[in-house]
Design a protein around this motif. Structure first.
Motif, mmCIF file in Angstrom:
data_model
loop_
_atom_site.group_PDB
_atom_site.id
_atom_site.type_symbol
_atom_site.label_atom_id
_atom_site.label_comp_id
_atom_site.label_asym_id
_atom_site.label_seq_id
_atom_site.Cartn_x
_atom_site.Cartn_y
_atom_site.Cartn_z
ATOM 1 N N ASP A 67 -11.938 2.459 -0.787
ATOM 2 C CA ASP A 67 -12.912 3.318 -1.453
ATOM 3 C C ASP A 67 -13.906 2.424 -2.183
ATOM 4 N N PRO A 68 -15.103 2.213 -1.607
ATOM 5 C CA PRO A 68 -16.064 1.313 -2.242
ATOM 6 C C PRO A 68 -16.581 1.833 -3.583
ATOM 7 N N ARG A 69 -16.477 3.132 -3.783
ATOM 8 C CA ARG A 69 -16.957 3.705 -5.050
ATOM 9 C C ARG A 69 -16.096 3.266 -6.226
ATOM 10 N N SER A 70 -14.769 3.216 -6.017
ATOM 11 C CA SER A 70 -13.869 2.839 -7.105
ATOM 12 C C SER A 70 -13.391 1.404 -6.973
ATOM 13 N N ILE A 126 -6.916 3.551 -0.784
ATOM 14 C CA ILE A 126 -6.301 4.870 -0.730
ATOM 15 C C ILE A 126 -5.196 4.822 0.314
ATOM 16 N N LEU A 127 -3.994 5.117 -0.125
ATOM 17 C CA LEU A 127 -2.859 5.295 0.771
ATOM 18 C C LEU A 127 -2.903 6.754 1.189
ATOM 19 N N LEU A 128 -3.076 6.995 2.484
ATOM 20 C CA LEU A 128 -3.186 8.363 2.963
ATOM 21 C C LEU A 128 -1.888 8.767 3.647
ATOM 22 N N ILE A 173 -4.431 3.212 -4.801
ATOM 23 C CA ILE A 173 -3.513 2.113 -5.107
ATOM 24 C C ILE A 173 -4.304 0.820 -5.243
ATOM 25 N N GLY A 174 -3.633 -0.207 -5.759
ATOM 26 C CA GLY A 174 -4.264 -1.511 -5.922
ATOM 27 C C GLY A 174 -4.254 -2.334 -4.640
ATOM 28 N N ARG A 198 6.617 3.063 -8.585
ATOM 29 C CA ARG A 198 5.271 3.537 -8.246
ATOM 30 C C ARG A 198 5.328 3.950 -6.783
ATOM 31 N N PRO A 199 4.587 4.987 -6.398
ATOM 32 C CA PRO A 199 4.613 5.401 -4.992
ATOM 33 C C PRO A 199 4.229 4.289 -4.025
ATOM 34 N N SER A 200 3.259 3.470 -4.387
ATOM 35 C CA SER A 200 2.824 2.401 -3.479
ATOM 36 C C SER A 200 3.952 1.405 -3.213
#
Length: 150
Positions: A13-16, A20-22, A36-37, A104-106
């Motif tokens: 996500d270039p905005r943030s 993103i884990l989909l 996620i990081g 953490r989910p990731s």
């Protein structure tokens, strides 16, 4: 009720500046994007690509420790959403007793992919997220909005 999910992919996500884990429902239409990081995204990408590293990385090390201790991961479950933060549990079994480990989910997903453990989401999570805003955002995505890394 638990809903089984699979990793559909990772997006940037270039905005943030985050990844993103989909997650996609195995037998249905539900999706769950989790921001996620980069280190976690890299670890998930390595697991998805079945890339072996010369030395164990953190999630590989956790897998190796559990295997050596004869503890099996039976599943991971994304359990809650509080203040825009997802929570997860890793379910383990040592042949005698089942235990849960907060995660953490990731990290839970990165480990689940390495041990081929199923990934679940509590059904209530889908009601907790801001469905209107999220669904509208997802509908308006264009491929050029993201750099897909997997």
């Amino acid at each position: 009720m638990l809903i089984e999910m699979k990793v559909e992919g990772l997006l940037f996500d270039p905005r943030s500046g985050m990844y993103i884990l989909l997650l996609q429902q195995v037998d249905g239409d539900e999706t769950l994007p989790i921001w996620i990081g980069k280190p976690e995204a890299d670890s998930i990408a390595l697991a998805l690509g079945k890339v072996l590293t010369p030395r164990p990385l953190t999630h590989d090390l956790i897998k190796n420790i559990l295997e050596e201790l004869e503890v099996h991961i039976t599943k991971v479950v994304i359990t809650d959403l509080i203040d825009n933060t997802y929570y997860a549990l890793i379910y383990t079994h040592d042949g005698i007793k089942e235990r849960t480990i907060d995660s953490r989910p990731s990290d839970a997903v990165a480990i689940a992919l390495r041990v081929q453990a199923p990934i679940f989401v509590e059904e209530g999570i889908f009601e907790l997220r801001k469905a209107d805003e999220l669904e509208e955002w997802l509908k308006n995505l264009k491929p050029e909005d993201f750099g897909n890394i997997m």
